[in-house]
Design an enzyme around this catalytic site. Structure first.
Site, PDB file in Angstrom:
ATOM      1  CE  LYS A  54     -25.148  50.185 -25.220  1.00  0.00           C
ATOM      2  NZ  LYS A  54     -24.459  51.521 -25.104  1.00  0.00           N
ATOM      3  CD  GLN A  98     -25.637  55.163 -25.152  1.00  0.00           C
ATOM      4  OE1 GLN A  98     -25.864  54.073 -24.480  1.00  0.00           O
ATOM      5  NE2 GLN A  98     -25.203  55.230 -26.248  1.00  0.00           N
ATOM      6  CG  ASP A 121     -19.611  51.595 -21.456  1.00  0.00           C
ATOM      7  OD1 ASP A 121     -19.854  50.617 -21.901  1.00  0.00           O
ATOM      8  OD2 ASP A 121     -20.571  52.320 -21.002  1.00  0.00           O
TER       9      ASP A 121
END
Ligand code: NDP
Length: 288
Positions: A54, A98, A121
């Site tokens: 990422k 994460q 997200d």
């Protein structure tokens, strides 16, 4: 006849090039450099790889990326402190925590603490609520990538029978909601399956588009697929044979009309949509 491969890698490159252009234009017109802060707690090897990928993708698109690594024994309060700092930092536009987090951490409290405008997200309840109501701020990265894959390959969605196998908060549930919404990429007749579904093969065989996200290697077999169906494999399973999806690719490709490979299908698109959301977050926060 063998199915056409839906190549997520090539499409990702195309979309990432579009995003990089938009980032360059934003910077050239005096706007901010979109910046993603990634938080990694512990030393799970797969998570480390995901976060590194990422970061690299952000840098390639001309965005900033800042990585925060915390030890495996971090407490909920320590992580909440970091989230508060990142929320307050105007140079950070997106915050990515994460998952999975170590089990001593209250994941819900942490995800709920992320500023909804920086929630790239789309896990915050405010953003999930907006998706359900059909007025999204951000779309969750994996379902958004899948929707783009179908749209950009001109696969009809409206009116189709779409079956989503798996009902996780990250993939299955938002995917099903997005397909049933009014508008582009929606208007489907959606069925959601999970571990309590009776006679799963009978249900999956009705699908024109079948999205499988359960985390079980090669679970979906050829007899579960309607001939000519579009099969999207979200699974990432590490096995002795290497990385495999939730779909028995070799057998299913002989029945399906179109199919995503693993790797090289949904995975690269997930990261691409994270870049998309980070750019969108920078626009929202800077009013550009
Ligand atoms: P979760 O483990 O959170 O959920 C799995 C879902 O599958 C649950 O809803 C579960 O049902 C259902 N399920 C499990 N077994 C069966 C079964 N035998 N029949 C029907 N349904 C079943 O999954 P995630 O959505 O987080 O992940 C799924 C897979 O996708 C994993 O391999 C993960 O690594 C991968 N993934 C890939 C991404 C990418 O970018 N390509 C991104 C995110 C995930 P129930 O609710 O009843 O327990």
């Amino acid at each position: 006849m063998s199915a056409t491969i839906l190549d997520g890698k090539v499409l990702s490159q195309e979309i990432r090039a579009e995003i990089a252009k938009q980032v360059a234009a934003m910077k050239a017109s005096g706007g901010p450099t979109p910046c993603l802060a990634a938080v990694l707690v512990g030393d799970d090897p797969a998570s480390q790889v995901y976060v590194r990928n990422k970061e690299k993708a952000c840098e390639k698109a001309g965005m900033g990326s800042i990585m925060h690594r915390l030890p495996a024994d971090t407490t909920t309060d320590q992580l909440l402190d970091l989230v508060a700092q990142l929320n307050a930092d105007a140079s950070i536009h997106g915050i990515l925590i994460q998952l999975p987090l170590p089990k001593q951490i209250d994941e819900t409290r942490v995800l709920d603490a992320v500023n909804p405008l920086k929630d790239v997200d789309a896990f915050h309840p405010e953003n999930v609520g907006r998706i359900v109501q059909g007025r999204p701020r951000f779309l969750p990265c994996t379902p958004h990538g899948i929707q783009q894959l179908l749209l950009r390959n001109r696969i009809p969605i409206a009116g189709q029978n779409v079956t989503v196998v798996g009902r996780s908060e990250i993939v299955g549930k938002p995917m099903a909601i997005m397909f049933m919404q009014r508008g582009e990429g929606g208007h489907a007749t959606v069925t959601v399956c999970h571990s309590r579904t009776k006679d799963l093969p009978a249900v999956t065989r009705q699908a024109d588009i079948l999205v499988v996200a359960i985390g079980k290697a090669k679970f979906l077999t050829a007899d579960m697929v309607k001939p000519g169906a579009v099969v999207v494999d979200v699974g990432i399973n590490r096995t002795d044979d290497g990385l495999v999806g939730d779909v028995d690719f070799e057998a299913v490709k002989e029945v399906a009309g179109q199919i995503t490979p693993v790797p090289g299908g949904v995975g690269p698109l997930t990261i691409t949509m994270l870049l998309h959301n980070t750019l969108a977050a920078a626009r929202l926060q800077s009013g550009t």
